[in-house]
Structure formats: C-alpha cells, structure tokens
Design a protein around this motif. Structure first.
Motif, mmCIF file in Angstrom:
data_model
loop_
_atom_site.group_PDB
_atom_site.id
_atom_site.type_symbol
_atom_site.label_atom_id
_atom_site.label_comp_id
_atom_site.label_asym_id
_atom_site.label_seq_id
_atom_site.Cartn_x
_atom_site.Cartn_y
_atom_site.Cartn_z
ATOM 1 N N THR A 120 7.311 39.646 83.677
ATOM 2 C CA THR A 120 6.485 39.232 84.811
ATOM 3 C C THR A 120 6.498 40.272 85.913
ATOM 4 O O THR A 120 5.472 40.538 86.551
ATOM 5 N N GLN A 121 7.646 40.888 86.140
ATOM 6 C CA GLN A 121 7.733 41.882 87.205
ATOM 7 C C GLN A 121 6.761 43.041 86.967
ATOM 8 O O GLN A 121 6.023 43.450 87.869
ATOM 9 N N PHE A 122 6.733 43.553 85.750
ATOM 10 C CA PHE A 122 5.870 44.697 85.458
ATOM 11 C C PHE A 122 4.402 44.291 85.314
ATOM 12 O O PHE A 122 3.509 44.974 85.824
ATOM 13 N N VAL A 123 4.139 43.187 84.636
ATOM 14 C CA VAL A 123 2.748 42.765 84.421
ATOM 15 C C VAL A 123 2.112 42.285 85.732
ATOM 16 O O VAL A 123 0.933 42.559 85.994
ATOM 17 N N SER A 124 2.879 41.592 86.559
ATOM 18 C CA SER A 124 2.304 41.065 87.806
ATOM 19 C C SER A 124 1.876 42.187 88.749
ATOM 20 O O SER A 124 0.917 42.016 89.516
ATOM 21 N N ASN A 125 2.548 43.328 88.691
ATOM 22 C CA ASN A 125 2.129 44.460 89.520
ATOM 23 C C ASN A 125 0.706 44.884 89.179
ATOM 24 O O ASN A 125 -0.100 45.190 90.065
ATOM 25 N N LEU A 126 0.392 44.894 87.878
ATOM 26 C CA LEU A 126 -0.955 45.244 87.441
ATOM 27 C C LEU A 126 -1.947 44.143 87.823
ATOM 28 O O LEU A 126 -3.079 44.427 88.247
ATOM 29 N N MET A 127 -1.530 42.893 87.674
ATOM 30 C CA MET A 127 -2.401 41.781 88.078
ATOM 31 C C MET A 127 -2.703 41.836 89.572
ATOM 32 O O MET A 127 -3.836 41.588 90.006
ATOM 33 N N LEU A 128 -1.692 42.156 90.369
ATOM 34 C CA LEU A 128 -1.882 42.230 91.814
ATOM 35 C C LEU A 128 -2.850 43.355 92.182
ATOM 36 O O LEU A 128 -3.652 43.218 93.115
ATOM 37 N N GLU A 129 -2.806 44.458 91.445
ATOM 38 C CA GLU A 129 -3.755 45.555 91.664
ATOM 39 C C GLU A 129 -5.187 45.076 91.459
ATOM 40 O O GLU A 129 -6.106 45.487 92.176
ATOM 41 N N ASN A 130 -5.363 44.204 90.468
ATOM 42 C CA ASN A 130 -6.700 43.702 90.141
ATOM 43 C C ASN A 130 -7.054 42.411 90.880
ATOM 44 O O ASN A 130 -8.185 41.950 90.812
ATOM 45 N N GLY A 131 -6.050 41.822 91.552
ATOM 46 C CA GLY A 131 -6.306 40.644 92.367
ATOM 47 C C GLY A 131 -6.462 39.341 91.619
ATOM 48 O O GLY A 131 -6.857 38.326 92.196
ATOM 49 N N LYS A 132 -6.136 39.354 90.326
ATOM 50 C CA LYS A 132 -6.286 38.112 89.562
ATOM 51 C C LYS A 132 -5.447 38.161 88.292
ATOM 52 O O LYS A 132 -5.024 39.223 87.838
ATOM 53 N N GLY A 133 -5.220 36.977 87.727
ATOM 54 C CA GLY A 133 -4.468 36.881 86.473
ATOM 55 C C GLY A 133 -3.932 35.474 86.284
ATOM 56 O O GLY A 133 -3.959 34.643 87.198
ATOM 57 N N SER A 134 -3.458 35.217 85.078
ATOM 58 C CA SER A 134 -2.859 33.922 84.766
ATOM 59 C C SER A 134 -1.592 34.147 83.955
ATOM 60 O O SER A 134 -1.602 34.865 82.950
ATOM 61 N N ILE A 135 -0.494 33.555 84.411
ATOM 62 C CA ILE A 135 0.790 33.664 83.721
ATOM 63 C C ILE A 135 1.204 32.267 83.277
ATOM 64 O O ILE A 135 1.186 31.316 84.065
ATOM 65 N N VAL A 136 1.541 32.150 81.996
ATOM 66 C CA VAL A 136 2.022 30.882 81.459
ATOM 67 C C VAL A 136 3.406 31.113 80.856
ATOM 68 O O VAL A 136 3.556 31.919 79.926
ATOM 69 N N ASN A 137 4.395 30.441 81.398
ATOM 70 C CA ASN A 137 5.762 30.549 80.896
ATOM 71 C C ASN A 137 6.061 29.386 79.953
ATOM 72 O O ASN A 137 5.675 28.254 80.228
ATOM 73 N N ILE A 138 6.759 29.675 78.870
ATOM 74 C CA ILE A 138 7.159 28.613 77.954
ATOM 75 C C ILE A 138 8.589 28.194 78.281
ATOM 76 O O ILE A 138 9.532 28.954 78.084
ATOM 77 N N SER A 139 8.714 26.986 78.813
ATOM 78 C CA SER A 139 10.023 26.413 79.100
ATOM 79 C C SER A 139 10.387 25.478 77.956
ATOM 80 O O SER A 139 10.132 25.788 76.797
#
Length: 247
Positions: A120-139
């Motif tokens: 999440t740390q690395f992928v969210s940086n790219l999402m933040l650059e693009n201003g959008k994204g969806s993250i789904v965690n499996i608990s």
C-alpha cells in the motif's frame, strides 16, 4: 460485463484460491491488465496461459520492499497508473499461544500485516499522483472474532482492518478520490482450508447460518463491487462474506 473496463489492477497472492478468483473476475470484467503477484512461477505461468493477454503473472514477495518499489516503477513506466490494488497475500502458521514459535509469529505478521503495509505504501504514492484509486484489503472473520490456535493470524488480520480505517481517512484528506475498504471472508474452500480435518470442517459448517463453506468466487464478487465504480461512495468499510457465521 465491463465493471473493470480499462483499469490497471494488482492482486497479491493472485496465483490460487481467493486471489486467483479475483484475478479471473477482474479479467472477465474488462480490465486493461491484471497483475497476478505470487511466489510460485509455475502457478502464475499456468494462470497467464489460461486467462490470456490481459493477465500477467509477476513473481513478487510482499515482504521484499525493493522488489515492490521496482514493480511499481515498471507498471508506472508502462501504464502510468495503478487503479486497483487488492492486498490478498496471506499465510498461516497455527499453534496455541503456549506453543507458538517466535519465528512463526514473525512470518505471519511479516506477510499478512507488513506485506499489506509495504504494497500500500508504494502503490498509494502512484495513486496519489493520479488523484484516484481503489484499495481492497483481504482480512478475515478471524481478525474480527479471533480463533483458537491463530494468535498470529488473528492479530495480522485485525491489524489489516485497523489500517483500512486509517488509510480511508488519510488518502481522502487532500481531496484524492482514493477509496480503501476490506473484505472479511469466513470459511472459504481454498488450498488453505483444505488442510483442516474433515471432522473439524463439519463442526465449522454446523455454525454457519447458510450451512456450507463459501466459494472463492463469492469473495471475488464482493471484492469486485468494492473495487468498481459501483462502490464510488463506499470507503472505510469492512464487508463480511461469511455465510452468517457471526450474526
């Protein structure tokens, strides 16, 4: 259907079980590309050959931060973005607390909790650059209610829920349209649950309102909803997929 139309998706633990079903579902729903991340090259090659051109197997250990950074860089160079991240990779090393080895605690926490943090740390940086994204965690239902002999697994999956709430708040702070949700499966028919003795499985089924274990595709359907634009106003939510095990 095209609920993932043109989306660039990443699924950890994508080689088998729930992860494989998620990869298939995203591919069927029109994703531009689905990266199936796993530790088994043979399984990934089979999956890629089976599903075709919009699925790409990628050998990756979610505890290897430099490898994750390199993977995200490559995806950015080729596609410019990651639209969906599914943190599914997970392991079990079960034992009662009195017999649990420190090494087994560390391994499970390393993959199931820190692995989700790393991705999440690395992928969210790219999402933040693009201003959008969806993250789904499996608990897991175990992360919500605990389970005998699974101190490490319960702690890791409970931590995933807490991170989900935290990231939903963090990533929306500056106006970015990044949603973070989690799915908490109950007892699902996967290679992980195949190890459970039949007698124990029968006892488990007797406690499930719907009277059966779930199918991986039923979890994948929930993930698809949360990842898609159909859930555009859903963030910070834990979706239980457990057949009514807990009511």
């Amino acid at each position: 259907m095209d609920r993932m139309k043109d989306k660039v998706c990443v699924v950890t633990g994508g080689g088998r079980g729930i992860g494989e079903s998620i990869v298939k579902k995203f591919a069927e729903e029109g994703a531009k590309i689905v990266f199936a991340l796993d530790m088994n090259q043979e399984i990934l090659s089979q999956l890629q050959n089976q599903l075709g051109e919009n699925v790409r197997g990628y050998l990756l250990d979610v505890t290897d931060r430099p490898a994750i950074e390199e993977f995200v860089r490559k995806v950015k160079e080729e596609f410019g973005r990651i639209d969906v991240l599914v943190n599914n990779a997970g392991i079990t090393k079960d034992a009662l607390i009195g017999k649990m080895q420190e090494e087994d605690w560390d391994k499970v926490i390393g993959v199931n909790l820190k692995g989700v943090f790393n991705m999440t740390q690395f992928v969210s940086n790219l999402m933040l650059e693009n201003g959008k994204g969806s993250i789904v965690n499996i608990s897991s239902i175990v992360g919500e209610r605990g389970n005998v002999g699974q101190t490490n697994y319960a702690a890791s999956k409970g931590g995933v829920i807490s991170m989900t709430y935290t990231w939903a708040k963090e990533f929306a702070r500056k106006g970015a349209n990044i949603r973070v949700n989690a799915v908490a499966p109950g007892f699902i028919k996967t290679p992980m649950t195949e190890k459970i003795p039949e007698k124990v499985l029968e006892s488990i089924k007797s406690k499930i309102t719907l009277g059966r274990m779930g199918e991986p595709e039923e979890v994948a359907n929930a993930v698809l909803f949360l990842a898609s634009e159909e859930a555009s106003y859903v963030t910070g939510h834990i979706l239980d997929v457990n057949g009514g095990t807990v009511l």
